[in-house]
Structure formats: C-alpha cells, structure tokens
Design a protein around this motif. Structure first.
Motif, PDB file in Angstrom:
ATOM      1  N   ALA A   1       0.819  -1.218   0.000  1.00 36.44           N
ATOM      2  CA  ALA A   1       0.000   0.000   0.000  1.00 36.44           C
ATOM      3  C   ALA A   1       0.850   1.265   0.000  1.00 36.44           C
ATOM      4  O   ALA A   1       0.523   2.257  -0.653  1.00 36.44           O
ATOM      5  N   LEU A   2       1.946   1.264   0.746  1.00 37.27           N
ATOM      6  CA  LEU A   2       2.773   2.467   0.849  1.00 37.27           C
ATOM      7  C   LEU A   2       3.671   2.657  -0.375  1.00 37.27           C
ATOM      8  O   LEU A   2       4.340   3.688  -0.474  1.00 37.27           O
ATOM      9  N   ASP A   3       3.671   1.700  -1.302  1.00 38.37           N
ATOM     10  CA  ASP A   3       4.319   1.943  -2.597  1.00 38.37           C
ATOM     11  C   ASP A   3       3.590   3.033  -3.364  1.00 38.37           C
ATOM     12  O   ASP A   3       4.174   3.702  -4.216  1.00 38.37           O
ATOM     13  N   TYR A   4       2.293   3.219  -3.059  1.00 34.18           N
ATOM     14  CA  TYR A   4       1.460   4.174  -3.788  1.00 34.18           C
ATOM     15  C   TYR A   4       1.061   5.393  -2.942  1.00 34.18           C
ATOM     16  O   TYR A   4       0.936   6.496  -3.466  1.00 34.18           O
ATOM     17  N   HIS A   5       0.828   5.171  -1.655  1.00 32.62           N
ATOM     18  CA  HIS A   5       0.106   6.145  -0.839  1.00 32.62           C
ATOM     19  C   HIS A   5       0.758   7.527  -0.816  1.00 32.62           C
ATOM     20  O   HIS A   5       0.070   8.542  -0.942  1.00 32.62           O
ATOM     21  N   HIS A   6       2.061   7.596  -0.620  1.00 32.52           N
ATOM     22  CA  HIS A   6       2.707   8.903  -0.488  1.00 32.52           C
ATOM     23  C   HIS A   6       2.540   9.746  -1.756  1.00 32.52           C
ATOM     24  O   HIS A   6       2.546  10.970  -1.693  1.00 32.52           O
ATOM     25  N   GLU A   7       2.371   9.079  -2.891  1.00 30.05           N
ATOM     26  CA  GLU A   7       2.215   9.789  -4.155  1.00 30.05           C
ATOM     27  C   GLU A   7       0.764  10.126  -4.459  1.00 30.05           C
ATOM     28  O   GLU A   7       0.468  11.154  -5.077  1.00 30.05           O
ATOM     29  N   THR A   8      -0.152   9.270  -4.045  1.00 33.80           N
ATOM     30  CA  THR A   8      -1.551   9.421  -4.457  1.00 33.80           C
ATOM     31  C   THR A   8      -2.465   9.944  -3.357  1.00 33.80           C
ATOM     32  O   THR A   8      -3.657  10.135  -3.607  1.00 33.80           O
ATOM     33  N   GLN A   9      -1.970  10.188  -2.149  1.00 32.57           N
ATOM     34  CA  GLN A   9      -2.803  10.703  -1.069  1.00 32.57           C
ATOM     35  C   GLN A   9      -3.406  12.046  -1.485  1.00 32.57           C
ATOM     36  O   GLN A   9      -2.851  12.751  -2.340  1.00 32.57           O
ATOM     37  N   PRO A  10      -4.541  12.428  -0.887  1.00 32.58           N
ATOM     38  CA  PRO A  10      -5.241  13.625  -1.352  1.00 32.58           C
ATOM     39  C   PRO A  10      -4.386  14.876  -1.411  1.00 32.58           C
ATOM     40  O   PRO A  10      -4.462  15.631  -2.381  1.00 32.58           O
ATOM     41  N   MET A  11      -3.587  15.132  -0.397  1.00 40.23           N
ATOM     42  CA  MET A  11      -2.790  16.356  -0.413  1.00 40.23           C
ATOM     43  C   MET A  11      -1.399  16.072   0.162  1.00 40.23           C
ATOM     44  O   MET A  11      -1.198  16.117   1.371  1.00 40.23           O
ATOM     45  N   PRO A  12      -0.426  15.782  -0.685  1.00 40.11           N
ATOM     46  CA  PRO A  12       0.924  15.512  -0.188  1.00 40.11           C
ATOM     47  C   PRO A  12       1.520  16.723   0.517  1.00 40.11           C
ATOM     48  O   PRO A  12       1.108  17.867   0.298  1.00 40.11           O
ATOM     49  N   GLY A  13       2.514  16.463   1.357  1.00 42.82           N
ATOM     50  CA  GLY A  13       3.224  17.520   2.053  1.00 42.82           C
ATOM     51  C   GLY A  13       4.637  17.669   1.521  1.00 42.82           C
ATOM     52  O   GLY A  13       5.051  16.964   0.594  1.00 42.82           O
ATOM     53  N   PRO A  14       5.412  18.555   2.119  1.00 44.28           N
ATOM     54  CA  PRO A  14       6.759  18.822   1.605  1.00 44.28           C
ATOM     55  C   PRO A  14       7.715  17.645   1.699  1.00 44.28           C
ATOM     56  O   PRO A  14       8.718  17.602   0.973  1.00 44.28           O
ATOM     57  N   LEU A  15       7.444  16.681   2.570  1.00 41.49           N
ATOM     58  CA  LEU A  15       8.313  15.518   2.691  1.00 41.49           C
ATOM     59  C   LEU A  15       7.750  14.285   1.991  1.00 41.49           C
ATOM     60  O   LEU A  15       8.370  13.221   2.023  1.00 41.49           O
ATOM     61  N   SER A  16       6.581  14.410   1.370  1.00 42.35           N
ATOM     62  CA  SER A  16       5.936  13.234   0.774  1.00 42.35           C
ATOM     63  C   SER A  16       6.740  12.672  -0.398  1.00 42.35           C
ATOM     64  O   SER A  16       6.805  11.450  -0.583  1.00 42.35           O
ATOM     65  N   TRP A  17       7.319  13.553  -1.226  1.00 40.18           N
ATOM     66  CA  TRP A  17       8.147  13.080  -2.343  1.00 40.18           C
ATOM     67  C   TRP A  17       9.298  12.230  -1.811  1.00 40.18           C
ATOM     68  O   TRP A  17       9.599  11.159  -2.345  1.00 40.18           O
ATOM     69  N   HIS A  18       9.940  12.697  -0.755  1.00 37.58           N
ATOM     70  CA  HIS A  18      11.072  11.962  -0.173  1.00 37.58           C
ATOM     71  C   HIS A  18      10.598  10.640   0.425  1.00 37.58           C
ATOM     72  O   HIS A  18      11.277   9.611   0.289  1.00 37.58           O
ATOM     73  N   ALA A  19       9.436  10.654   1.084  1.00 38.84           N
ATOM     74  CA  ALA A  19       8.913   9.420   1.665  1.00 38.84           C
ATOM     75  C   ALA A  19       8.600   8.397   0.574  1.00 38.84           C
ATOM     76  O   ALA A  19       8.837   7.200   0.744  1.00 38.84           O
ATOM     77  N   HIS A  20       8.075   8.871  -0.563  1.00 36.16           N
ATOM     78  CA  HIS A  20       7.753   7.967  -1.664  1.00 36.16           C
ATOM     79  C   HIS A  20       8.997   7.263  -2.194  1.00 36.16           C
ATOM     80  O   HIS A  20       8.936   6.088  -2.606  1.00 36.16           O
ATOM     81  N   HIS A  21      10.120   7.951  -2.180  1.00 34.35           N
ATOM     82  CA  HIS A  21      11.342   7.403  -2.762  1.00 34.35           C
ATOM     83  C   HIS A  21      12.221   6.665  -1.756  1.00 34.35           C
ATOM     84  O   HIS A  21      13.358   6.289  -2.084  1.00 34.35           O
ATOM     85  N   LEU A  22      11.700   6.423  -0.557  1.00 33.33           N
ATOM     86  CA  LEU A  22      12.410   5.559   0.378  1.00 33.33           C
ATOM     87  C   LEU A  22      12.405   4.120  -0.155  1.00 33.33           C
ATOM     88  O   LEU A  22      11.566   3.755  -0.983  1.00 33.33           O
TER      89      LEU A  22
ATOM     90  N   ARG B   1      -2.560   8.955  -9.683  1.00 31.37           N
ATOM     91  CA  ARG B   1      -2.998  10.280  -9.242  1.00 31.37           C
ATOM     92  C   ARG B   1      -3.521  11.073 -10.427  1.00 31.37           C
ATOM     93  O   ARG B   1      -2.764  11.414 -11.342  1.00 31.37           O
ATOM     94  N   ASP B   2      -4.815  11.360 -10.427  1.00 32.83           N
ATOM     95  CA  ASP B   2      -5.429  12.210 -11.440  1.00 32.83           C
ATOM     96  C   ASP B   2      -5.874  13.508 -10.775  1.00 32.83           C
ATOM     97  O   ASP B   2      -6.454  13.483  -9.690  1.00 32.83           O
ATOM     98  N   GLU B   3      -5.590  14.622 -11.422  1.00 29.68           N
ATOM     99  CA  GLU B   3      -5.865  15.933 -10.852  1.00 29.68           C
ATOM    100  C   GLU B   3      -6.695  16.777 -11.811  1.00 29.68           C
ATOM    101  O   GLU B   3      -6.509  16.722 -13.033  1.00 29.68           O
ATOM    102  N   VAL B   4      -7.600  17.550 -11.229  1.00 26.95           N
ATOM    103  CA  VAL B   4      -8.389  18.521 -11.983  1.00 26.95           C
ATOM    104  C   VAL B   4      -7.570  19.800 -12.121  1.00 26.95           C
ATOM    105  O   VAL B   4      -7.086  20.348 -11.130  1.00 26.95           O
ATOM    106  N   VAL B   5      -7.406  20.258 -13.346  1.00 28.69           N
ATOM    107  CA  VAL B   5      -6.735  21.529 -13.629  1.00 28.69           C
ATOM    108  C   VAL B   5      -7.789  22.497 -14.164  1.00 28.69           C
ATOM    109  O   VAL B   5      -8.484  22.197 -15.137  1.00 28.69           O
ATOM    110  N   VAL B   6      -7.917  23.649 -13.483  1.00 31.07           N
ATOM    111  CA  VAL B   6      -8.929  24.650 -13.824  1.00 31.07           C
ATOM    112  C   VAL B   6      -8.246  25.793 -14.572  1.00 31.07           C
ATOM    113  O   VAL B   6      -7.248  26.349 -14.097  1.00 31.07           O
TER     114      VAL B   6
END
Length: 502
Positions: free
Chosen positions: A193-214, A367-372
């Motif tokens: 599950a954590l292979d995906y979660h840090h990247e696809t969670q609703p609102m990542p934080g400043p350390l989420s990119w780093h957590a994803h690449h652990l 991760r799919d995002e709406v762009v307005v």
C-alpha cells in the motif's frame, strides 16, 4: 469527605474518580479546544464562499430539503452569512478561552457550558456542511468536544468513567482504521500500500516526495508498523497501567510520522491529543516530562484524602448519565467493528456522539488531478488559456507540495475526489463564480491568473500526475510529471450557465 446533599460518601471516590489523570484532563481540554478554535477560524474564512447564501452548495437550499431531526443544526432555524460569522467567531473565542484556562478557573459546570457551546456551534456547522464537511475528522472533533466538556475543572476529580470513554474513542479510531484497511484493499495485506500512498494521497506535504522514494523494504515496514499500531496496540488500552500509557505513546509516534508525510487536516493532531491523554500522571512523572504539570499532579492527594477535590453530587449524577448515554450509543459502533461490511467514518445517530472511523480502506494507484483554466480571448486558441493555482493541491509541476495541516483547504480536498467520480452541481457553480470573478471564491485560491478580471471562458481538464524520479528532479528541478488525459468540463461562458441555479 463530608456527606449530605452536595457531596457523596467517602467511599465513592475510590471507584468513581482518579487522581492519576490530571495531566490527561489538561491535554484533552486544551488540545481539543485548540483544534476547535482552528476549525471555527477556518469556517470564518471558507464557509461562506463554499456553503453560504451564494456558495457552491448553499445552506438555505440544503435545509429546505432536509429534516431537522436528520441533521440538527442552529441553521435549520435560520441561516444567513452574518449569523454564520457570529457563530464561528463566538466559537473561536470560547475555545480560545479554554485554551488559556479561563473557564477552568471557575466551577466545574463553567468549563462544561463553554465546551458544550463549542460542540453545539461546530455540530451546527458540520450538519449543513454537505460535501465540504464530509470528512471523518469533522465527526471526530464533534465527538471529542462533547466528551471533554464533562471533564469539569480542577475543582473536581477526574471521573475514571470518562477516562474509559476516552480510551473507547481511541480504540474505535485506531482499530476501525486498521480493520477497514485489512478488509478493504489487498495492498494492505500484501504490504504494497505504501508503494502508492505517499504519491496518491489527497494532499501531499513537503516531505511526501522523499517518503515515496524511500526503499521498498521501508514501505513494507511502514505497512507492518501500521497493522501493529492499529490492529494490536489498541487492545493495550484495556489493560492496567503502564500499558495504556505505552499504547498512547505508540499512537503519538506513529501519528507524528503521518504529520510529517501528509496533510490530513487535524485528524493526526486530534489522535495525538487522544494518545497523549492515555498516559497517566505517574508515567509522566517517571519520564520527567511535563515539568510543573506532571510534578504537581504527581503530588496531588489521592481521591478521598485530605485536600483532594471532591465530587459534588450534581457532577456525579450528570457524568453518570452522560456515560450511560454513550454506553447505549456504543452498541452500533461496536457491532460495526465486528462487521464484515464495516462502515468507514459513519455516524449512527444525528448528534454524532459515538461514531465509526477509518481511513484509506482502498488505496488509489494513480494520481489524477483537476486543472482549472480560464481565458480572456473571444475565441481562445491553445496558448490563450491560463491556469488557476490552488493553495494546497498539486498544480504546477515545479511547485513543492506545501505543509498546510492542521489547516484544512476544503475546496482543494474535494477536488481530489472529482476524478474518482465524486462530483455534483457545485462544479457548475464553481465555474460560474470564476466567470464572475467572485472575490470570495478567488480568495480560496493561491493565484488568480487574471488579477480580478472576469475571464470569458472557463474549462476543467484532467491530468495524470506522478512524482519525478530523483534523476528527473536533479535535471529539471520539478516535483511532478504530468500529462493530459482529456477534458472534464468543456469550455463554458457565463451565458452558457445563465439558465442554471445561481
């Protein structure tokens, strides 16, 4: 302890009250009041453009089609944006008073009255908040506010029944989240599950990119740690001390990791407050923590001893009645934990006093995002469109995800659900407000590309996002890579929306 009409016999405190949770009372009351103050301030800033008289989901229309008994709220009697401001401002001031300890300096019922007013005010907001208040932490804050209202002041001992009620809430919160994961998605069972979660969670934080690449082994460890914390550790809450203190400490540590790696409004902070409140005064004193508070608590007389606070008869009766109500209302949430069809973040009665909790019963793999976007051109070409920038959700690929929690960006969060098929007429109203250059809605954004001018056209496009790899990040400086999937809402003008609800 003297007996009579105002106090209870000397044998009562030995089983009804405890002298080992004075720190817990301070943590619960001031911690929950801090979150209530923040929640009311957010309502002042966001409620009107989202839910006000000209909001994306107007409250007057909602209460007109909803029975009071299904969603009890002050705003069923009357709603106006001005009344909303009064309720939210009064709630913020009342909660701030508890944070600094003003009502606690009076009789026990003063704190109860202030916190119950906060509960009633925030419940009124949540009940009419529709999609924008549909998150589990809203219900959790309502339940917490009601529970801590009965802890009284230092003039009365801490009722051990309320200590058990707080344990029951943390037990449901953690075990419910653990069970919904284990039952809901094979990714939690095969430890991916954590292979995906840090990247696809609703609102990542400043350390989420780093957590994803652990490393992947670390992600497996995260999942195992989650299962241990949420499926096994909660059972320690029902054993003698210091095991409940150990459980609370584990919860605080694991929730701290979630604070660092994501933005889940005040969900993690509310859980941290609950976890810290599981720690007894004796354990705090032994750890040498909470100097001045824990020390004083450690020296406090035992219940019934000379100098110890006594429980007025009215307080004992009121707390007993409240706990009895909570016990009766616990039947359905308890059954829900055992059910193979477990509900997540559900309320079983309209006042939201005892609820079911859970999070991420399924993990999104992409991760799919709406762009307005908007355009000033009469006949816009490909280069005539400009992108609106949101405060928290991913947009520009070069912008690092910000830290916003415990603040809650409601519009950003709700837009995350749109690609998952959770939408509604409010999308059309959002387009209309942007075409009108509505100042209240524009203040919810980080940047208006037209500086307050009204665009001629607005459109919504869907993009697939993924994190850059470390090599891509070094070469480009970007945090994201994105490519377009297609239109979500075709270009519309204000005239196209003229026939729709304003």
């Amino acid at each position: 302890m003297p007996t009579g009409l105002t106090t209870w016999p000397s044998w009562l405190p030995g089983w009804w009250s405890t002298a080992d949770y004075d720190v817990a009372r301070e943590v619960l009351q001031r911690g929950v009041a801090t979150l209530l103050c923040l929640a009311f301030l957010q309502a002042l800033g966001q409620f009107r453009p989202l839910l006000g008289e000209r909001g994306l989901q107007p409250v007057p229309a909602f209460v007109a089609r909803t029975r009071f008994r299904d969603a009890p709220s002050l705003f069923h009697l009357h709603y106006s944006d001005r009344l909303l401001v009064v309720v939210a401002a009064a709630g913020a001031l009342a909660a701030a008073a508890v944070v600094v300890g003003l009502p606690q300096a009076g009789p026990w019922w003063a704190t109860t009255v202030v916190l119950l007013s906060c509960w009633a005010g925030y419940l009124s907001i949540v009940q009419v908040g529709q999609r924008f208040y549909s998150f589990g932490w809203e219900t959790l804050l309502c339940e917490l506010a009601f529970l801590v209202a009965w802890l009284g002041s230092p003039d009365v001992p801490v009722p051990f029944l309320l200590v058990l009620a707080a344990r029951w809430l943390l037990f449901r919160l953690e075990l419910g989240a653990g069970l919904i994961k284990w039952r809901g998605d094979p990714a939690w069972r095969d430890l991916t599950a954590l292979d995906y979660h840090h990247e696809t969670q609703p609102m990542p934080g400043p350390l989420s990119w780093h957590a994803h690449h652990l490393p992947r082994w670390w992600h497996r460890t995260e999942v195992v740690g989650n299962h241990v914390t949420q499926l096994l550790v909660p059972w320690l809450l029902w054993l003698p001390q210091p095991l409940p203190s150990v459980a609370g400490g584990v919860v605080v540590l694991t929730q701290g990791w979630l604070v660092l790696t994501g933005n889940f409004a005040w969900l993690n902070w509310a859980t941290i407050v609950l976890g810290a409140a599981m720690v007894s005064d004796g354990v705090w004193a032994a750890l040498g923590g909470w100097v001045g508070i824990a020390g004083a608590a450690g020296d406090a007389p035992a219940p019934g001893a000379a100098g110890a606070p006594t429980a007025p008869a009215a307080y004992v009766v009121v707390v007993g009645a409240v706990v009895l109500v909570l016990l009766v209302l616990s039947a359905r949430p308890a059954a829900n934990l055992a059910s193979a069809h477990q509900k997540m973040n559900a309320s079983f009665e309209p006042l939201r006093l005892v609820n079911a909790y859970g999070a991420f019963g399924s993990v999104t793999r992409r991760r799919d995002e709406v762009v307005v976007e908007g355009s000033l051109a009469e006949r816009p070409g490909p280069d005539d469109w400009r992108e609106y920038a949101f405060r928290g959700k991913p947009g520009e690929v070069g912008r690092r995800p910000p830290q916003v929690a415990p603040y809650h960006l409601r519009l950003d969060w709700v837009l995350w659900f749109v690609p998952l098929g959770v939408s509604g007429p409010w999308i059309g109203r959002l387009c209309r407000r942007l075409l009108e250059a509505d100042p209240a809605v524009l203040r919810l954004l980080r940047r208006d590309p037209f500086d307050g001018a009204a665009p001629r056209w607005v459109r919504l496009r869907l993009f697939r996002y993924r994190y850059t790899t470390p090599d891509e990040r070094r070469r480009t400086g970007d945090w994201w890579v994105r490519h377009e999937l297609g239109p979500l809402v075709d270009p519309v003008r204000l005239a196209d929306l003229a026939g729709r609800s304003a």
